[in-house]
Design a protein around this motif. Structure first.
Motif, mmCIF file in Angstrom:
data_model
loop_
_atom_site.group_PDB
_atom_site.id
_atom_site.type_symbol
_atom_site.label_atom_id
_atom_site.label_comp_id
_atom_site.label_asym_id
_atom_site.label_seq_id
_atom_site.Cartn_x
_atom_site.Cartn_y
_atom_site.Cartn_z
ATOM 1 N N ARG A 64 -2.311 -40.218 28.291
ATOM 2 C CA ARG A 64 -1.373 -41.124 28.943
ATOM 3 C C ARG A 64 -0.960 -40.540 30.277
ATOM 4 O O ARG A 64 -1.093 -39.351 30.528
ATOM 5 N N THR A 65 -0.447 -41.394 31.131
ATOM 6 C CA THR A 65 0.102 -40.933 32.399
ATOM 7 C C THR A 65 1.304 -40.035 32.113
ATOM 8 O O THR A 65 2.121 -40.339 31.249
ATOM 9 N N THR A 66 1.402 -38.929 32.835
ATOM 10 C CA THR A 66 2.477 -37.968 32.599
ATOM 11 C C THR A 66 3.136 -37.562 33.905
ATOM 12 O O THR A 66 2.585 -37.759 34.984
ATOM 13 N N LEU A 86 14.812 -36.881 33.098
ATOM 14 C CA LEU A 86 13.496 -37.511 33.224
ATOM 15 C C LEU A 86 13.367 -38.538 32.096
ATOM 16 O O LEU A 86 12.452 -38.498 31.279
ATOM 17 N N ALA A 87 14.315 -39.460 32.054
ATOM 18 C CA ALA A 87 14.389 -40.425 30.954
ATOM 19 C C ALA A 87 15.168 -41.653 31.390
ATOM 20 O O ALA A 87 16.003 -41.585 32.302
ATOM 21 N N ASP A 98 8.988 -44.120 31.534
ATOM 22 C CA ASP A 98 9.312 -44.888 32.737
ATOM 23 C C ASP A 98 9.462 -44.018 33.979
ATOM 24 O O ASP A 98 9.293 -44.504 35.097
ATOM 25 N N ILE A 99 9.776 -42.737 33.787
ATOM 26 C CA ILE A 99 9.910 -41.841 34.944
ATOM 27 C C ILE A 99 8.588 -41.744 35.702
ATOM 28 O O ILE A 99 8.565 -41.468 36.908
ATOM 29 N N ASN A 100 7.464 -42.003 35.015
ATOM 30 C CA ASN A 100 6.152 -41.964 35.656
ATOM 31 C C ASN A 100 6.005 -43.030 36.743
ATOM 32 O O ASN A 100 5.164 -42.896 37.630
ATOM 33 N N TYR A 101 6.803 -44.077 36.648
ATOM 34 C CA TYR A 101 6.611 -45.233 37.518
ATOM 35 C C TYR A 101 7.802 -45.510 38.435
ATOM 36 O O TYR A 101 7.854 -46.555 39.077
ATOM 37 N N VAL A 102 8.742 -44.584 38.493
ATOM 38 C CA VAL A 102 9.935 -44.784 39.327
ATOM 39 C C VAL A 102 9.557 -44.978 40.790
ATOM 40 O O VAL A 102 9.966 -45.952 41.437
ATOM 41 N N GLY A 131 19.016 -50.180 40.231
ATOM 42 C CA GLY A 131 18.974 -50.957 39.002
ATOM 43 C C GLY A 131 18.376 -50.212 37.833
ATOM 44 O O GLY A 131 18.728 -49.065 37.550
ATOM 45 N N GLU A 132 17.411 -50.841 37.161
ATOM 46 C CA GLU A 132 16.812 -50.276 35.961
ATOM 47 C C GLU A 132 15.939 -49.056 36.256
ATOM 48 O O GLU A 132 15.532 -48.353 35.320
ATOM 49 N N LEU A 133 15.647 -48.810 37.532
ATOM 50 C CA LEU A 133 14.836 -47.640 37.886
ATOM 51 C C LEU A 133 15.647 -46.351 37.853
ATOM 52 O O LEU A 133 15.079 -45.262 37.834
#
Length: 234
Positions: A64-66, A86-87, A98-102, A131-133
């Motif tokens: 998976r992406t990390t 990181l959460a 989700d931290i992978n895509y911030v 927001g949600e990021l």
């Protein structure tokens, strides 16, 4: 001797190919600087960390992406602090992916269009993270004790930190990958941020100290969640 030299050459070539493939697999797709600014009675305090995002490049596609790096720590003075984990919290679940895509999503939001993974390393400028990021925020009354962790709402920081404290904003900035894996700084490129154990010494103590901190902040720790990854990832 000729046969030995031939085999030595073949083994050397094989080692070079394997080493090159490992670099290809493990090299970050992009790095970004995650920054938080906090308003305090003494002025604005800023903290940031360099994070590296590594997609799954394994041949079997079972990974998976990390993300590599650590939570952002901000010393606010007067014994107060903020830690950007990181959460992300998704309802009753703590999400570590989700931290992978911030940065990816922050640049997409700022550009007004989708940004693909392959284009991330070419992004420029600083963009807001909103927001949600925004990741989960916690604060420790005593940095030596994980039981003193408290959840901090990004829009109501004063409830935990006190009057005059507020989260001013978050931002992301793509930085060059550098010459990974020898990105030791300077012209070689900025390495991912390390050293949070010096600020949160209990992270290296035996036992589930990271889980203790998350639970103390009222965060869910279940379903095989690796609580340590909320603070640091190798």
């Amino acid at each position: 001797m000729g046969i030995i030299s031939k085999w030595a050459g073949l083994l050397g070539l094989l080692a070079l190919l394997v080493g090159g493939d490992q670099i290809r697999i493990n090299r970050p797709d992009h790095k970004y600087r995650l920054t938080v600014e906090v308003t305090t009675p003494a002025g604005i305090k800023t903290g940031s960390a360099i994070l590296a995002v590594v997609p799954d490049r394994n041949y079997n596609r079972s990974g998976r992406t990390t993300t590599r790096g650590e939570a952002v720590f901000v010393d606010l003075g007067q014994g107060k602090n903020i830690v950007v984990l990181l959460a992300h919290q998704q309802g009753a679940k703590l999400d570590l992916d989700d931290i992978n895509y911030v940065a990816l999503r922050a640049y997409g939001a700022a550009r007004g269009s989708r940004v693909s993974f392959k284009d991330m390393s070419r992004q420029t400028g600083i963009v807001p993270v909103q927001g949600e990021l925004i990741p989960v925020l916690v604060s420790f009354a005593d940095l030596r004790d994980p039981n003193t962790a408290r959840l901090v709402a990004s829009d109501k920081a004063e409830a935990i930190l006190g009057e005059g404290y507020a989260i001013r904003g978050f931002s992301a900035e793509v930085v060059p990958n550098g010459f990974w894996p020898i990105d030791f700084g300077g012209v070689l490129g900025e390495p991912v941020t390390r050293g949070i154990e010096a600020k949160l010494p209990w992270l290296t103590a035996p036992g589930e100290t990271a889980a203790i901190a998350l639970r103390a902040a009222g965060l869910p720790v279940e379903g095989g969640l690796d609580a340590q990854e909320a603070f640091a990832r190798k």
